[in-house]
Scaffold this motif. Structure first.
Motif, PDB file in Angstrom:
ATOM      1  N   UNK A 114      -2.588   3.387  98.621  1.00 43.21           N
ATOM      2  CA  UNK A 114      -1.439   3.812  97.818  1.00 43.21           C
ATOM      3  C   UNK A 114      -1.318   5.336  97.767  1.00 43.21           C
ATOM      4  N   UNK A 115      -0.115   5.794  97.548  1.00 44.85           N
ATOM      5  CA  UNK A 115       0.176   7.223  97.493  1.00 44.85           C
ATOM      6  C   UNK A 115      -0.138   7.736  96.086  1.00 44.85           C
ATOM      7  N   UNK A 116      -1.424   7.872  95.799  1.00 47.45           N
ATOM      8  CA  UNK A 116      -1.866   8.324  94.481  1.00 47.45           C
ATOM      9  C   UNK A 116      -2.923   9.403  94.636  1.00 47.45           C
ATOM     10  N   UNK A 117      -2.927  10.309  93.690  1.00 47.01           N
ATOM     11  CA  UNK A 117      -3.987  11.312  93.651  1.00 47.01           C
ATOM     12  C   UNK A 117      -5.233  10.695  93.042  1.00 47.01           C
ATOM     13  N   UNK A 118      -6.396  11.164  93.492  1.00 47.33           N
ATOM     14  CA  UNK A 118      -7.638  10.692  92.900  1.00 47.33           C
ATOM     15  C   UNK A 118      -7.749  11.258  91.497  1.00 47.33           C
ATOM     16  N   UNK A 119      -8.172  10.409  90.571  1.00 49.68           N
ATOM     17  CA  UNK A 119      -8.340  10.863  89.203  1.00 49.68           C
ATOM     18  C   UNK A 119      -9.633  11.663  89.103  1.00 49.68           C
ATOM     19  N   UNK A 120      -9.577  12.819  88.446  1.00 52.61           N
ATOM     20  CA  UNK A 120     -10.805  13.598  88.309  1.00 52.61           C
ATOM     21  C   UNK A 120     -11.790  12.859  87.412  1.00 52.61           C
ATOM     22  N   UNK A 121     -13.086  13.058  87.633  1.00 53.70           N
ATOM     23  CA  UNK A 121     -14.064  12.373  86.789  1.00 53.70           C
ATOM     24  C   UNK A 121     -13.979  12.872  85.351  1.00 53.70           C
ATOM     25  N   UNK A 122     -14.242  11.955  84.416  1.00 58.14           N
ATOM     26  CA  UNK A 122     -14.223  12.339  83.010  1.00 58.14           C
ATOM     27  C   UNK A 122     -15.442  13.212  82.720  1.00 58.14           C
ATOM     28  N   UNK A 123     -15.271  14.243  81.892  1.00 57.48           N
ATOM     29  CA  UNK A 123     -16.420  15.092  81.571  1.00 57.48           C
ATOM     30  C   UNK A 123     -17.445  14.326  80.726  1.00 57.48           C
ATOM     31  N   UNK A 124     -18.700  14.636  80.953  1.00 58.19           N
ATOM     32  CA  UNK A 124     -19.768  14.007  80.182  1.00 58.19           C
ATOM     33  C   UNK A 124     -19.775  14.587  78.774  1.00 58.19           C
ATOM     34  N   UNK A 125     -20.500  13.938  77.880  1.00 59.79           N
ATOM     35  CA  UNK A 125     -20.598  14.444  76.507  1.00 59.79           C
ATOM     36  C   UNK A 125     -21.215  15.837  76.484  1.00 59.79           C
ATOM     37  N   UNK A 126     -22.199  16.071  77.346  1.00 59.58           N
ATOM     38  CA  UNK A 126     -22.823  17.396  77.409  1.00 59.58           C
ATOM     39  C   UNK A 126     -21.802  18.449  77.833  1.00 59.58           C
ATOM     40  N   UNK A 127     -20.987  18.123  78.835  1.00 57.25           N
ATOM     41  CA  UNK A 127     -19.975  19.081  79.289  1.00 57.25           C
ATOM     42  C   UNK A 127     -18.932  19.331  78.203  1.00 57.25           C
ATOM     43  N   UNK A 128     -18.536  18.292  77.470  1.00 57.85           N
ATOM     44  CA  UNK A 128     -17.593  18.480  76.360  1.00 57.85           C
ATOM     45  C   UNK A 128     -18.184  19.409  75.311  1.00 57.85           C
ATOM     46  N   UNK A 129     -19.460  19.224  74.994  1.00 56.74           N
ATOM     47  CA  UNK A 129     -20.138  20.070  74.014  1.00 56.74           C
ATOM     48  C   UNK A 129     -20.177  21.519  74.491  1.00 56.74           C
ATOM     49  N   UNK A 130     -20.540  21.718  75.754  1.00 62.66           N
ATOM     50  CA  UNK A 130     -20.618  23.083  76.303  1.00 62.66           C
ATOM     51  C   UNK A 130     -19.237  23.727  76.334  1.00 62.66           C
ATOM     52  N   UNK A 131     -18.202  22.953  76.688  1.00 60.40           N
ATOM     53  CA  UNK A 131     -16.843  23.519  76.723  1.00 60.40           C
ATOM     54  C   UNK A 131     -16.392  23.936  75.323  1.00 60.40           C
ATOM     55  N   UNK A 132     -16.815  23.195  74.297  1.00 59.28           N
ATOM     56  CA  UNK A 132     -16.465  23.556  72.923  1.00 59.28           C
ATOM     57  C   UNK A 132     -17.123  24.866  72.514  1.00 59.28           C
TER      58      UNK A 132
END
Length: 79
Positions: A41-59
């Motif tokens: 199908x003509x779809x873009x690959x969905x980026x992986x969801x960030x892990x909880x650790x990455x969410x914490x670091x981004x905050x």
């Protein structure tokens, strides 16, 4: 024309001829099914969801948060 010319640089008629389709009618159902089976199908690959650790670091990387952490460390050294 040379083979290394991008499709975006060609005339629409030339691109349609290269792809074996018609500008007015588009692909036949058989051609569309074949391309779908071959390329998927003509779809873009969905980026992986960030892990909880990455969410914490981004905050923690926000400017105000960093400023507050620096102020807390400075306060510890002053007292």
């Amino acid at each position: 024309e040379s083979a290394d010319v991008q499709a975006s640089e060609k005339l629409p008629e030339d691109v349609a001829a290269d792809l074996g389709t018609d500008l007015r009618n588009g692909l036949s159902s058989g051609q569309a099914a074949e391309i779908l089976a071959r390329d998927g199908p003509n779809e873009l690959e969905k980026p992986p969801k960030p892990t909880l650790l990455m969410l914490f670091i981004m905050q923690l990387t926000g400017f105000v948060i960093v400023l507050l952490m620096v102020a807390a460390v400075a306060s510890i050294f002053v007292n």
